[in-house]
Design an enzyme around this catalytic site. Structure first.
Site, mmCIF file in Angstrom:
data_model
loop_
_atom_site.group_PDB
_atom_site.id
_atom_site.type_symbol
_atom_site.label_atom_id
_atom_site.label_comp_id
_atom_site.label_asym_id
_atom_site.label_seq_id
_atom_site.Cartn_x
_atom_site.Cartn_y
_atom_site.Cartn_z
ATOM 1 N N LEU A 217 0.815 -1.214 0.000
ATOM 2 C CA LEU A 217 0.000 0.000 0.000
ATOM 3 C C LEU A 217 0.852 1.270 0.000
ATOM 4 O O LEU A 217 1.667 1.482 0.898
ATOM 5 C CB LEU A 217 -0.943 0.008 1.198
ATOM 6 N N HIS A 218 0.628 2.108 -1.007
ATOM 7 C CA HIS A 218 1.346 3.379 -1.110
ATOM 8 C C HIS A 218 0.584 4.341 -2.008
ATOM 9 O O HIS A 218 -0.175 3.931 -2.887
ATOM 10 C CB HIS A 218 2.765 3.165 -1.676
ATOM 11 N N LEU A 219 0.783 5.629 -1.758
ATOM 12 C CA LEU A 219 0.303 6.696 -2.622
ATOM 13 C C LEU A 219 1.506 7.458 -3.146
ATOM 14 O O LEU A 219 2.581 7.446 -2.533
ATOM 15 C CB LEU A 219 -0.633 7.657 -1.871
#
Length: 385
Positions: A217-219
């Site tokens: 999970l990353h932005l």
């Protein structure tokens, strides 16, 4: 009014000796309600630069100084210079940039087969990066509403940067979360945009199948000193309360969520967006999301009126891997109108029509798009707020 300067900017810099990096630990960037910039952000007559000495917010100063130091220390896969940039002739206003190094030297995408794919600890993930790649930990003060539990958001460099200041926002990497959007991650992304006083700091999310190259999970967050079409693109309401709108103008039709700032309205937006992305993920539909300062929804919205936060969500065809022969790959920034182009030949020859054709090829067929729209409208209609 000048933005506050970071009185302890050096705390986000690495010591000269690389052996001391791990001992230093990750510094905390703690922010409160007063640092979320709600008003007065607009595009100047000349494009703002992140490399000059104009006043910036404390967040901008901390991020840019630490990011610049990591570039000087050689922690990136290539040294990012001033990128050749052009606005393509035409009605859309595509911003094309030549970034040959990213096209050649970025890490190969993982073998992704499903939007719902589970985290695989054997694949590359953000627990395997070098300590120096982490800039700081983003922490909210207790005065900020909406978080029942503090999120541990690490801000780290993207070693294959799209543009100046390109970072990743990674929530609690040791939890080994797959690339599925969660409320705490989205809240951090929206508040990062509000922490910046630069009109061109944007945040985005690529799902698996939406060209996310790492299933952890990353932005993404990065600066682009140019207006983009989605800032003020016209829209039509899809529900009577105005909680969901449809962007109809090119580059691509998308679902628009809007908030004027932090508080209950922002918390409601986060819930709506994550319910929409949960629906798409559960139905194995790839998607991209883009967070930018912009104009309120409406038929006419001048791009100069950056009065709130626009969150745009696109449902699209799944695409696993990188298409080597295309001028660019379609993900969050391309759908917003920013086109990082891989070769000089494509950069010199690219037209608006060719760019729109590449993007159109990645969108859902009309019948499926209508089905998704109906499902999201029904989902938002259940909202009690």
């Amino acid at each position: 009014m000048a933005a506050p300067q970071d009185s302890n900017e050096t705390s986000y810099l690495l010591p000269p000796n690389s052996k001391d990096w791990e001992e230093q630990g990750v510094p905390d960037f703690v922010y409160g309600q007063k640092e979320l910039v709600l008003e007065g952000i607009q595009w100047p007559r000349t494009a703002p630069s992140l490399r000059d000495r104009t006043p910036r917010s404390r967040f901008d100063s901390a991020l840019c100084s630490a990011w610049r130091q990591r570039m000087e220390l050689g922690l990136f896969r290539y040294r990012l210079g001033e990128l050749q940039t052009q606005t393509l002739p035409g009605a859309v206003g595509f911003v094309a940039q030549l970034n040959v190094e990213r096209g050649v030297q970025r890490r190969r995408p993982q073998n992704i087969r499903s939007v719902k794919q589970a985290f695989d600890p054997e694949q590359f993930n953000f627990n395997k990066i070098r300590p120096g790649e982490v800039l700081f930990r983003l922490l909210r003060e207790p005065d900020l509403p909406g978080a029942l539990q503090q999120e541990d958001i690490l801000v780290m460099i993207n070693v294959s940067p799209l543009e100046w200041g390109h970072v990743l926002l990674v929530p609690e990497p040791t939890r080994r979360l797959p690339q599925r959007l969660l409320p705490g991650a989205l809240r951090a992304g929206v508040e990062a945009v509000l922490l910046s006083s630069h009109p061109g700091f944007r945040v985005g999310f690529n799902s698996l199948g939406g060209l996310a190259s790492v299933n952890h999970l990353h932005l993404h967050g990065y600066y682009l000193a140019h207006r983009l079409p989605v800032e003020g693109a016209p829209s039509e309401p899809l529900d009577p309360r105005g909680h969901l709108h449809l962007l109809q103008a090119p580059p691509a039709p998308g679902f628009l969520f809007y908030t004027s700032g932090p508080g209950p309205d922002l918390e409601a937006l986060i819930g709506r967006v994550c319910r929409a992305t949960d629906y798409l993920t559960d139905h194995d539909i790839a998607h991209n999301l883009f967070v930018t300062r912009g104009a309120p929804p409406g038929k006419t919205s001048p791009s100069s009126a950056l009065t709130g936060i626009r969150v745009i969500l696109w449902a699209r065809k799944s695409s696993f891997g990188v298409k080597e022969g295309d001028a660019f790959n379609v993900a969050l920034c391309e759908l917003a109108g920013h086109l990082p182009v891989k070769t000089s030949q494509d950069f010199d020859s690219l037209t608006e029509a060719a760019a729109l054709a590449l993007i159109q090829d990645c969108l859902l067929p009309p019948a499926q798009a209508e089905k998704v729209q109906a499902a999201l409208v029904a989902l938002i209609a259940q909202d009690k707020q």
